[in-house]
Design an enzyme around this catalytic site. Sequence first.
Site, PDB file in Angstrom:
ATOM      1  N   ARG A 175       0.837  -1.207   0.000  1.00 25.99           N
ATOM      2  CA  ARG A 175       0.000   0.000   0.000  1.00 25.99           C
ATOM      3  C   ARG A 175       0.870   1.255   0.000  1.00 25.99           C
ATOM      4  NH1 ARG A 175      -4.508   0.798   4.634  1.00 25.99           N
ATOM      5  NH2 ARG A 175      -2.649   1.150   5.894  1.00 25.99           N
ATOM      6  N   LYS A 233      -2.703   6.860   1.187  1.00 28.33           N
ATOM      7  CA  LYS A 233      -2.511   7.127   2.616  1.00 28.33           C
ATOM      8  C   LYS A 233      -1.437   8.207   2.726  1.00 28.33           C
ATOM      9  CE  LYS A 233      -2.246   4.676   7.002  1.00 28.33           C
ATOM     10  NZ  LYS A 233      -3.329   5.382   7.670  1.00 28.33           N
ATOM     11  N   GLU A 291     -16.194   6.663   6.054  1.00 30.60           N
ATOM     12  CA  GLU A 291     -15.399   5.972   7.076  1.00 30.60           C
ATOM     13  C   GLU A 291     -15.339   6.879   8.292  1.00 30.60           C
ATOM     14  OE1 GLU A 291     -11.323   5.429   5.810  1.00 30.60           O
ATOM     15  OE2 GLU A 291     -11.149   7.480   5.115  1.00 30.60           O
TER      16      GLU A 291
HETATM   17  N1  PMP Z   1      -9.266   5.029   7.460  1.00 31.07           N
HETATM   18  C1  PMP Z   1      -8.364   5.988   7.765  1.00 31.07           C
HETATM   19  C2  PMP Z   1      -8.645   7.404   7.387  1.00 31.07           C
HETATM   20  C3  PMP Z   1      -7.169   5.639   8.428  1.00 31.07           C
HETATM   21  O1  PMP Z   1      -6.272   6.578   8.719  1.00 31.07           O
HETATM   22  C4  PMP Z   1      -6.938   4.282   8.761  1.00 31.07           C
HETATM   23  C5  PMP Z   1      -5.656   3.877   9.446  1.00 31.07           C
HETATM   24  N2  PMP Z   1      -5.500   4.456  10.703  1.00 31.07           N
HETATM   25  C6  PMP Z   1      -7.924   3.332   8.465  1.00 31.07           C
HETATM   26  C7  PMP Z   1      -9.063   3.744   7.776  1.00 31.07           C
HETATM   27  C8  PMP Z   1      -7.724   1.881   8.792  1.00 31.07           C
HETATM   28  O2  PMP Z   1      -6.761   1.311   7.954  1.00 31.07           O
HETATM   29  P1  PMP Z   1      -5.812   0.109   8.413  1.00 31.07           P
HETATM   30  O3  PMP Z   1      -6.694  -1.020   8.798  1.00 31.07           O
HETATM   31  O4  PMP Z   1      -4.968  -0.165   7.240  1.00 31.07           O
HETATM   32  O5  PMP Z   1      -5.025   0.626   9.585  1.00 31.07           O
END
Ligand code: PMP
Length: 298
Positions: free
Chosen positions: A50, A149, A182
């Site tokens: 990622r 990200k 989200e």
């Molecule tokens: N959405 C956002 C905006 C995030 O920053 C994160 C990670 N902290 C997630 C979802 C969850 O992603 P992951 O399971 O890869 O940590």
Amino acid sequence: MKIYLNGKYVPQNEAKISVFDHGVLYGDGVFEGIRLYNGKIFRLDRHLDRLFASAKAIMLDVPMTKAELIEACCETCRMNNLRDGYIRLVVTRGVGNLGLDPFKCRRPSVFIVADEIELYPGKVYRNGIELITASTQRVHPAAISPAIKSLNYLNNILAKIEAIHAGTIEAIMLNSAGYVAECTGDNLFIVRGGRLETPPVSDGALVGITRTVLFELAGKLKLTVGEPHLTRYDLMTADECFLTGTAAEIVPVAKIDSRPVGAGEPGPVTLKLMAEFHKLTRNEGTPILPGGRQVAAK
Ligand code: PMP
């Protein structure tokens, strides 16, 4: 504490980034938040995939190979004598001038911080978290893809401020069409009729590593998973709701906008998924010590 910074492991007070680094000036860079469980780094490969994809999307050349990043993450954990913890891997655009032009930045900066994890309070896992719906809209996916990200978290921070002002710690973000995207740092799932549902990435969700793990666990528990558009109505009438994230793991949701979700406590499907998730994270991962040797418990 020792920090990895551009090829060296330096003490915390020497781990410094230039004020001309575009990561600082413009939030121009990408990152990963990764977990170390029981001396093993969980889904490291997926996190690095990622990271490289996020970097490619913003035309940033990560100045290290995947193998070098794996070694640097493991070594940072070893140097800090960690067995369980949280790894923050950051690649910034690097040092440039005061203009926006990213191509004037000569070399991206890479740093890795590995520390003990600061968890949500335990009561959140026992009783469920309370959420609000933020009035701050999720950035439109056509403006910045939610799949990147990036170091640009102002959109999420504005929603987080709303949550804190409302006396809670997490907020649901809706997209410009009014669909659930989200939370500020976590993906969101609901359970209804024995089925798991989470917003599609195109509605503004990060492709969470934990979200993907949930898809696998659902398969194991013979639950179907869907990615429909979700509205606030769907949340209000859901049987259960929970959040997922690397730092948060799986967090049951008790209330949204002061209304109980389902029975207003962690539901049976959520609890089962939490148990399966813990089993998986204890057992799977990239060992930081060669030959599967164990890091001594502190
Ligand atoms: N959405 C956002 C905006 C995030 O920053 C994160 C990670 N902290 C997630 C979802 C969850 O992603 P992951 O399971 O890869 O940590």
